[in-house]
Design an enzyme around this catalytic site. Structure first.
Site, PDB file in Angstrom:
ATOM      1  N   ASP A  70       0.873  -1.167   0.000  1.00  0.00           N
ATOM      2  CA  ASP A  70       0.000   0.000   0.000  1.00  0.00           C
ATOM      3  C   ASP A  70       0.920   1.230   0.000  1.00  0.00           C
ATOM      4  OD1 ASP A  70      -2.367   1.642   0.509  1.00  0.00           O
ATOM      5  OD2 ASP A  70      -1.578   1.809   2.543  1.00  0.00           O
ATOM      6  N   ASP A 127      -0.050   5.139   1.061  1.00  0.00           N
ATOM      7  CA  ASP A 127      -0.219   6.065   2.182  1.00  0.00           C
ATOM      8  C   ASP A 127      -0.251   5.306   3.512  1.00  0.00           C
ATOM      9  OD1 ASP A 127      -1.094   8.857   0.846  1.00  0.00           O
ATOM     10  OD2 ASP A 127      -1.965   7.211  -0.290  1.00  0.00           O
ATOM     11  N   ASP A 131      -1.568  -1.060   5.864  1.00  0.00           N
ATOM     12  CA  ASP A 131      -1.823  -0.518   7.205  1.00  0.00           C
ATOM     13  C   ASP A 131      -3.306  -0.409   7.527  1.00  0.00           C
ATOM     14  OD1 ASP A 131      -2.266   1.634   5.365  1.00  0.00           O
ATOM     15  OD2 ASP A 131      -2.033   3.065   7.003  1.00  0.00           O
TER      16      ASP A 131
END
Length: 220
Positions: free
Chosen positions: A12, A14, A171
């Protein structure tokens, strides 16, 4: 060297590869200022990140007095314009990331990005930080017409990297669900933009620092 168990490691963007919270917070606050709303602190914006900029804007409006009917469609282009012009003012790779990418590269592993950020903005940010050329593919939230938590972006990543055993690092619950839906091991980072403790995301594994990534993958 060839006995490393993974051929592909996806990330991922961000909150996983790059700490973008400062620049995203500035963009949200710019949009909020256009309708006379008070700015939000970065700590409030961090958990809003993950489902794309429009979702983040909606959350920001909701947190500062509600979401008027036409404000999202009117403010969304303004947010994007501001963000594009200030995309890498504060954003930096998380500690240990570039070293981990170097190790994966030395092992012959393909690295890739699968994000819900628009592909154009993802490529711009990664380019500014010198990371774009290190990725075998970059898949954005608008690349396929479907985004995480759907399996398709992860499956497309595997195909575009030439196939082989893959793992995915993220995250958020959307990252974990996308990996699970695609049948790929999921690794959560505890330092990301968490809306709950990393241990509660349901990932197969959790790391607290990028120095832990390659040793973990080597054991799987």
């Amino acid at each position: 060297m060839n006995d490393f168990p993974f051929r592909i490691v996806g990330f991922d963007l961000d909150g996983t590869l790059v700490d973008t919270a400062g620049d995203l917070t500035a963009a949200v606050n710019h949009a909020l200022s256009l309708v006379g709303r008070a700015p939000l602190p970065e700590a409030a914006v961090r958990p809003m990140i993950g489902l794309g900029a429009k979702h983040m804007l909606e959350q920001g409006l909701a947190a500062t007095g509600g979401v008027p009917d036409d404000d999202v469609e009117r403010l969304y282009p303004e947010l994007l314009r501001y963000y594009e012009d200030h995309i890498a003012v504060h954003s930096r790779p998380f500690p240990g990331l570039t070293e981990a990418l170097g190790q994966l590269d030395a092992l012959g592993v393909h690295t890739a990005v699968v994000t819900n950020k628009m592909e154009r903005l993802a490529r711009l940010l990664l380019g500014e930080l010198g990371l774009a050329d290190r990725m075998a593919t970059i898949i954005g939230g608008d690349t396929l017409g479907v985004r995480k938590p759907a399996a398709e972006p992860i499956l497309a990543m595997v195909r575009q990297c030439g196939g082989g055993r893959a793992a995915f690092v993220g995250d958020s619950i959307y990252d974990v669900m996308a990996a699970t839906n695609a049948g790929v091991p999921s690794i959560a980072v505890s330092f990301g933009f968490l809306d709950r403790p990393a241990a509660d995301l349901g990932a197969d594994h959790v790391i607290d620092d990028y120095s832990e990534l390659i040793p973990l993958l080597d054991r799987l």
